[in-house]
Scaffold this active site. Structure first.
Site, short mmCIF file in Angstrom:
data_model
loop_
_atom_site.label_atom_id
_atom_site.label_comp_id
_atom_site.label_asym_id
_atom_site.label_seq_id
_atom_site.Cartn_x
_atom_site.Cartn_y
_atom_site.Cartn_z
CG HIS A 72 -2.14 -0.84 1.04
ND1 HIS A 72 -3.30 -0.65 1.78
CD2 HIS A 72 -2.39 -1.87 0.20
CE1 HIS A 72 -4.20 -1.54 1.39
NE2 HIS A 72 -3.67 -2.29 0.45
CE1 TYR A 201 -6.07 3.50 11.40
CE2 TYR A 201 -5.53 3.61 9.06
CZ TYR A 201 -5.31 3.08 10.32
OH TYR A 201 -4.34 2.14 10.49
N PRO A 293 -4.33 0.14 18.84
CG PRO A 293 -6.20 -1.12 18.23
CD PRO A 293 -5.54 -0.49 19.42
CE LYS A 297 3.77 3.46 13.65
NZ LYS A 297 3.40 2.94 12.33
CE1 TYR A 385 -1.56 3.76 9.51
CE2 TYR A 385 -0.53 2.94 7.50
CZ TYR A 385 -1.53 2.86 8.46
OH TYR A 385 -2.49 1.89 8.37
#
Length: 394
Positions: A72, A201, A293, A297, A385
């Site tokens: 991704h 998200y 979560p 990580k 990220y």
């Protein structure tokens, strides 16, 4: 029985450390309380940072991941109905993340260890680390009703939050930092195509939601629920209806629903213990730290711990650099706290807090707007990220 490194726990961090050590000619034995099937039955994370992907390749267990994993280059934030693309690849100089489930990572590592002939003792009950402050630590455990002893040079505690490794350290030695959040994630696994090619998200007035995936045909979705919510209160239909209500209309309309394979509620907490070392025993992964979560990580932090410990032990055995042993905890904690900060920030920005007053709600919205509307803000999200660099052991 004697080995150079004794590893407690045959989850992904213990198996990865064991594989790296084995490939380097450093003997190791893994002690695991559960059965292989139980370990593989744990449903966990599926987003691998660039650093963890490279570490799996270094360990030689990357073939199936590279073949079946989904690279991704971006991620989406849905903020009050509008979708914002975070260009991970463009904002970080070419870095990406890999979608590949923790169960699959664990399976690959188990198969590699079996093929290498390295020893994993499953069903090892009542493991107890001993003599950690000495130059010759050992572990005792029970196998088939008989007490066994494993002598070693070093112990790696890779046995998770509830494991024995951290509990074996005197309480007065450890400093604990913790935050428990007033909500959890209700998650389902389903054999349905992902609603979007990238993870989404979503921040919504009804609460947080996440659209994730394990493959091109298997999805993992979550919605924020109260901390005391019960999974049996949620039928599949109720879950799908609630998830759709928190997503932008175009995503909700094209979502394919189906029966859940697995459904569970995970509480959210931030947790760190310092130091991550006691004598010749080192805490790795969830044994030392837990992150909510939201920032993806948890497994990745465990991998960076493994990388640091492996690099140190390699120099100890090849160069006699025992002076580096005391650097394990400081090196790991620098990265741990940065990941804790990012995970806390993502959690704070995207969830609805039950006790938030109107002022706090406006600040939360404005903070999120600033980051997603700013090039610098999006870059900050992206670099965290995909994963901050591993610190070199010198």
């Amino acid at each position: 029985m004697k080995t150079q490194v004794a590893i407690i726990g045959a989850g992904p961090s213990g198996l990865l450390l064991g594989q790296l050590l084995h490939n380097a000619g450093i003997s190791n034995v893994i002690l695991e309380r559960q059965t292989p099937d139980y370990v593989l039955g744990r449903i966990r994370a599926g987003v691998l940072e660039q650093g963890m992907v490279e570490l799996l390749r270094k360990a030689g267990v990357h073939q199936r991941m590279d073949r079946e994993g989904l690279v991704h280059t971006g991620v989406e934030l849905a903020v009050r109905g509008r979708r914002v693309h975070i260009d991970l690849h463009g904002l970080t100089g070419g870095k990406t993340v890999m979608i590949y489930g923790q169960t699959e990572v664990t399976r690959d590592l188990m198969q590699a260890r079996e093929a290498a002939g390295a020893l994993t003792v499953y069903g090892a009950a009542n493991v107890e680390p001993q003599g950690m402050k000495s130059d010759a630590p050992w572990l005792t455990y029970e196998k088939d009703g008989e007490l066994q002893r494993l002598d070693c040079d070093y112990i790696a505690g890779c046995d998770g939050f509830h494991g024995i490794a951290r509990q074996a350290i005197p309480a007065e030695v450890l400093q604990t930092f913790e935050r428990v959040y007033p909500f959890g994630w209700l998650g389902i696994l389903a054999d349905t195509p992902p609603v979007n090619e990238e993870l989404v998200y979503a921040s919504h007035e009804r609460g947080f939601a996440l659209c994730s995936m394990r493959s091109a045909t298997r999805t993992r979705y979550y919605v924020q629920v109260d901390a005391d919510e019960k999974v049996e209160n949620w039928s599949d239909q109720r879950f799908w209806d609630e998830l759709k209500s928190r997503l932008p209309a175009d995503l909700a309309e094209r979502m394919v629903t189906g029966p859940s394979i697995e459904k569970s509620i995970a509480p959210l907490r931030s947790f760190v213990v310092e130091p991550m070392q006691y004598g010749r025993m080192f805490l790795v992964g969830d044994a030392a730290h837990i992150v909510p979560p939201t920032g993806a990580k948890g497994l990745n932090l465990a991998a960076s711990d493994v990388s640091t410990l492996f690099d140190i032990l390699l120099k100890v055995y090849r160069e006699g650099r025992t002076d580096l042993l005391e650097q394990y905890s400081p090196i790991c904690l620098r990265r741990v706290w940065k990941a804790e900060r990012f995970s806390w920030w993502m959690t704070s920005m995207l969830h609805r807090f039950p006790d938030a007053d109107p002022f706090s709600q406006r600040i939360q919205q404005t903070e999120l707007d600033y980051f997603v509307d700013s090039q610098a803000g999006r870059q900050t999200i992206a670099e965290n990220y995909v994963g901050l660099p591993y610190e070199k052991v010198q």
